[in-house]
Design a protein around this motif. Structure first.
Motif, PDB file in Angstrom:
ATOM      1  N   ARG A   1       0.832  -1.204   0.000  1.00 52.16           N
ATOM      2  CA  ARG A   1       0.000   0.000   0.000  1.00 52.16           C
ATOM      3  C   ARG A   1       0.869   1.258   0.000  1.00 52.16           C
ATOM      4  NH1 ARG A   1      -5.072   1.583   3.686  1.00 52.16           N
ATOM      5  NH2 ARG A   1      -5.717  -0.488   3.136  1.00 52.16           N
ATOM      6  N   MET A   2       1.959   1.204   0.760  1.00 49.42           N
ATOM      7  CA  MET A   2       2.862   2.364   0.811  1.00 49.42           C
ATOM      8  C   MET A   2       3.507   2.592  -0.567  1.00 49.42           C
ATOM      9  SD  MET A   2       6.246   3.350   1.362  1.00 49.42           S
ATOM     10  CE  MET A   2       7.172   2.014   2.105  1.00 49.42           C
ATOM     11  N   LEU A   3       3.945   1.482  -1.208  1.00 50.49           N
ATOM     12  CA  LEU A   3       4.561   1.606  -2.539  1.00 50.49           C
ATOM     13  C   LEU A   3       3.545   2.154  -3.538  1.00 50.49           C
ATOM     14  CD1 LEU A   3       6.628  -1.713  -2.960  1.00 50.49           C
ATOM     15  CD2 LEU A   3       7.184   0.369  -1.736  1.00 50.49           C
ATOM     16  N   ALA A   4       2.294   1.690  -3.391  1.00 51.51           N
ATOM     17  CA  ALA A   4       1.250   2.136  -4.318  1.00 51.51           C
ATOM     18  C   ALA A   4       1.041   3.649  -4.195  1.00 51.51           C
ATOM     19  CB  ALA A   4      -0.050   1.387  -4.022  1.00 51.51           C
ATOM     20  N   ARG A   5       1.064   4.127  -2.969  1.00 49.90           N
ATOM     21  CA  ARG A   5       0.903   5.575  -2.766  1.00 49.90           C
ATOM     22  C   ARG A   5       2.067   6.338  -3.388  1.00 49.90           C
ATOM     23  NH1 ARG A   5      -1.252   5.266   3.491  1.00 49.90           N
ATOM     24  NH2 ARG A   5      -3.458   5.149   2.985  1.00 49.90           N
ATOM     25  N   GLY A   6       3.265   5.760  -3.247  1.00 43.48           N
ATOM     26  CA  GLY A   6       4.455   6.388  -3.840  1.00 43.48           C
ATOM     27  C   GLY A   6       4.342   6.460  -5.351  1.00 43.48           C
ATOM     28  N   ALA A   7       3.891   5.339  -5.947  1.00 44.30           N
ATOM     29  CA  ALA A   7       3.757   5.306  -7.407  1.00 44.30           C
ATOM     30  C   ALA A   7       2.712   6.323  -7.857  1.00 44.30           C
ATOM     31  CB  ALA A   7       3.363   3.894  -7.854  1.00 44.30           C
ATOM     32  N   PHE A   8       1.610   6.381  -7.106  1.00 42.57           N
ATOM     33  CA  PHE A   8       0.525   7.283  -7.500  1.00 42.57           C
ATOM     34  C   PHE A   8       0.961   8.750  -7.449  1.00 42.57           C
ATOM     35  CE2 PHE A   8      -3.471   9.614  -6.547  1.00 42.57           C
ATOM     36  CZ  PHE A   8      -4.098   9.383  -7.763  1.00 42.57           C
ATOM     37  N   LEU A   9       1.803   9.071  -6.474  1.00 42.02           N
ATOM     38  CA  LEU A   9       2.185  10.484  -6.280  1.00 42.02           C
ATOM     39  C   LEU A   9       3.564  10.818  -6.872  1.00 42.02           C
ATOM     40  CD1 LEU A   9       1.017  10.946  -2.572  1.00 42.02           C
ATOM     41  CD2 LEU A   9      -0.133  11.749  -4.636  1.00 42.02           C
ATOM     42  N   HIS A  10       4.146   9.894  -7.676  1.00 42.40           N
ATOM     43  CA  HIS A  10       5.560  10.067  -8.047  1.00 42.40           C
ATOM     44  C   HIS A  10       5.866  11.435  -8.674  1.00 42.40           C
ATOM     45  CE1 HIS A  10       3.891   8.648 -11.878  1.00 42.40           C
ATOM     46  NE2 HIS A  10       4.924   9.229 -12.464  1.00 42.40           N
ATOM     47  N   ASP A  11       4.943  11.961  -9.474  1.00 39.02           N
ATOM     48  CA  ASP A  11       5.225  13.215 -10.181  1.00 39.02           C
ATOM     49  C   ASP A  11       4.580  14.437  -9.516  1.00 39.02           C
ATOM     50  OD1 ASP A  11       7.040  12.637 -12.127  1.00 39.02           O
ATOM     51  OD2 ASP A  11       5.546  12.192 -13.684  1.00 39.02           O
ATOM     52  N   ILE A  12       4.177  14.294  -8.252  1.00 38.73           N
ATOM     53  CA  ILE A  12       3.434  15.381  -7.595  1.00 38.73           C
ATOM     54  C   ILE A  12       4.246  16.687  -7.571  1.00 38.73           C
ATOM     55  CG2 ILE A  12       4.121  14.908  -5.169  1.00 38.73           C
ATOM     56  CD1 ILE A  12       0.572  15.649  -6.402  1.00 38.73           C
ATOM     57  N   GLY A  13       5.568  16.563  -7.586  1.00 37.78           N
ATOM     58  CA  GLY A  13       6.427  17.759  -7.585  1.00 37.78           C
ATOM     59  C   GLY A  13       6.283  18.587  -8.853  1.00 37.78           C
ATOM     60  N   LYS A  14       5.689  18.003  -9.903  1.00 41.55           N
ATOM     61  CA  LYS A  14       5.495  18.760 -11.147  1.00 41.55           C
ATOM     62  C   LYS A  14       4.507  19.912 -10.954  1.00 41.55           C
ATOM     63  CE  LYS A  14       6.815  15.375 -14.625  1.00 41.55           C
ATOM     64  NZ  LYS A  14       6.339  14.462 -15.669  1.00 41.55           N
ATOM     65  N   MET A  15       3.755  19.875  -9.849  1.00 45.04           N
ATOM     66  CA  MET A  15       2.850  20.988  -9.525  1.00 45.04           C
ATOM     67  C   MET A  15       3.623  22.308  -9.474  1.00 45.04           C
ATOM     68  SD  MET A  15      -0.271  19.767  -8.335  1.00 45.04           S
ATOM     69  CE  MET A  15      -0.750  20.553  -6.838  1.00 45.04           C
ATOM     70  N   ALA A  16       4.897  22.240  -9.103  1.00 47.08           N
ATOM     71  CA  ALA A  16       5.681  23.470  -8.915  1.00 47.08           C
ATOM     72  C   ALA A  16       6.493  23.824 -10.160  1.00 47.08           C
ATOM     73  CB  ALA A  16       6.618  23.291  -7.712  1.00 47.08           C
ATOM     74  N   ILE A  17       6.351  23.048 -11.231  1.00 48.89           N
ATOM     75  CA  ILE A  17       7.095  23.342 -12.470  1.00 48.89           C
ATOM     76  C   ILE A  17       6.241  24.284 -13.331  1.00 48.89           C
ATOM     77  CG2 ILE A  17       8.167  22.328 -14.548  1.00 48.89           C
ATOM     78  CD1 ILE A  17       9.524  21.534 -11.834  1.00 48.89           C
ATOM     79  N   PRO A  18       6.814  25.379 -13.832  1.00 50.76           N
ATOM     80  CA  PRO A  18       6.007  26.327 -14.623  1.00 50.76           C
ATOM     81  C   PRO A  18       5.366  25.648 -15.843  1.00 50.76           C
ATOM     82  CG  PRO A  18       8.201  27.206 -14.157  1.00 50.76           C
ATOM     83  CD  PRO A  18       8.207  25.795 -13.705  1.00 50.76           C
ATOM     84  N   ASP A  19       4.150  26.081 -16.166  1.00 51.65           N
ATOM     85  CA  ASP A  19       3.429  25.501 -17.307  1.00 51.65           C
ATOM     86  C   ASP A  19       4.225  25.620 -18.604  1.00 51.65           C
ATOM     87  OD1 ASP A  19       1.460  24.892 -15.606  1.00 51.65           O
ATOM     88  OD2 ASP A  19       0.012  26.401 -16.310  1.00 51.65           O
TER      89      ASP A  19
END
Ligand SMILES: [Fe+2]
Length: 366
Positions: free
Chosen positions: A202-220
């Protein structure tokens, strides 16, 4: 208070009558048994006794044999044995076998009443203690159930947070729509084949799901740029692993997940980014994710190229085993039939897979 009931066992009627007369005078209720066998037959039908007062020496079955039979059925019920002085060693042996006490013949009225009162008091305390213990156990069970349901509720809240984070990224980066969920399902499948524990999966699944969450801070302008990125833009884009890590590390239930997000672009041979970790320095979840991510990248349509089949992905992953990918993860991946991956590409199967691992990413299933 209910009348206390005593079973008086003796082969001599005169003894039984004397004992019962004394006890009844003191408001106890007495039932007489003329032998050990008779006593056992009475106890079989009537469980409401608080004490057994039995002669030690009786024909056929003696007081010790009766004591042993009683202890097998009603361990708490006290047994007091009545004996002559020359049988005292047998009486002491009986105490070691669980008799409450013994009374020497001939005895005074007060001696009989004293031993009976003490035995009944002990029995009452034992019963109170047992009741207290079972109430306590029931209370603990009740509280444990409450806690489990509160935890389950909390887990559901956690998954709602994950879903909200995922949805937010999907709004910003349309390329990740579907990709995060597929990669999560693929990661779960490999992790399960590796025999990992459900809470780790379950922990790995959460990691996979959120792997690119940091892209929120990358300019469009960089994230959605149609052409090739400049060197500076690539460097900026690569910051998303660390940004994602910093976002999640502060959230207590996602702190392990944050380590996977931080390392999701690392390569087994140390050629990845941002830290150039190698081998087992890379968290296992990130090593599994790397295989799942490549599988999805090759088997999904991209703006610059159409999707290819699972065989092409398998060939590519094999080629990079020991370089980009952990060879042990690749070995497990290769044992899973291609049809599994083809099925998992379908959205409803992805949802089902995530749901089976306890990750409720689908609004309908949640
Ligand atoms: Fe990434």
């Amino acid at each position: 208070m209910a009348v206390e009931r005593i079973l008086v066992v003796a082969d001599e009627e005169a003894i039984r009558n004397i004992v019962c007369a004394i006890l009844q005078h003191d408001s106890y209720q007495c039932i007489q048994a003329r032998s050990a066998a008779d006593a056992l037959a009475i106890l079989e039908k009537d469980h409401n006794f608080q004490l057994i007062l039995s002669d030690l020496i009786m024909p056929e079955m003696d007081g010790v044999a009766l004591l042993e039979r009683v202890k097998q059925r009603q361990a708490e019920l006290p047994v007091v044995l009545v004996t002559a002085v020359h049988d005292i060693s047998i009486a002491l042996a009986a105490i070691r076998k669980g008799a409450y006490d013994y009374l020497l013949k001939p005895f005074e009225r007060e001696q009989l009443l004293a031993v009976v009162r003490r035995a009944l008091e002990t029995y009452r305390l034992r019963m109170e203690n047992r009741l207290y213990q079972s109430n306590l156990e029931a209370k603990v069970r009740e509280r444990t159930e409450e806690l489990s349901s509160a935890l389950a509720e909390l887990e559901r809240s956690y998954d709602s947070i994950l879903r909200a984070l995922g949805d937010a990224l999907d709004l910003k980066d349309s390329e990740t729509v579907g990709h995060s969920k597929r990669v999560t399902a693929f990661t779960i499948e490999i992790a399960r084949a590796m025999g990992l524990a459900p809470d780790v999966i379950r922990m790995l699944a959460r990691g996979a799901f959120l792997h690119d969450i940091g892209k929120m801070a990358i300019p469009d302008a960089i994230l959605r740029k149609p052409g090739r990125l400049t060197e500076d833009e690539v460097a900026r884009m690569r910051e998303h692993s660390h940004i994602g890590y910093r976002m999640l590390k502060k959230i207590p239930f996602l702190s392990d997940v944050a380590d996977i997000v931080y390392a999701h672009q690392e390569h087994w041979d140390g050629s990845g980014y941002p830290r150039g970790l190698r081998g087992e320095e890379i968290p296992l979840g990130a090593r599994i994710f790397a295989v799942a991510d490549t599988l999805d990248a090759i088997t999904s349509d991209r703006p610059d190229r159409p999707a290819r089949g699972v065989e092409a992905a398998v060939a590519e992953i094999c080629k990079w085993s020991g370089r980009q990918f952990d060879p042990e993860v690749v070995q497990v991946f290769l044992q899973i039939p291609a049809t599994v991956w083809e099925c998992l590409h379908d959205d409803s199967d992805v949802q089902q897979e995530c749901f089976r691992c306890g990750l409720q990413l689908s609004k309908e299933l949640g």
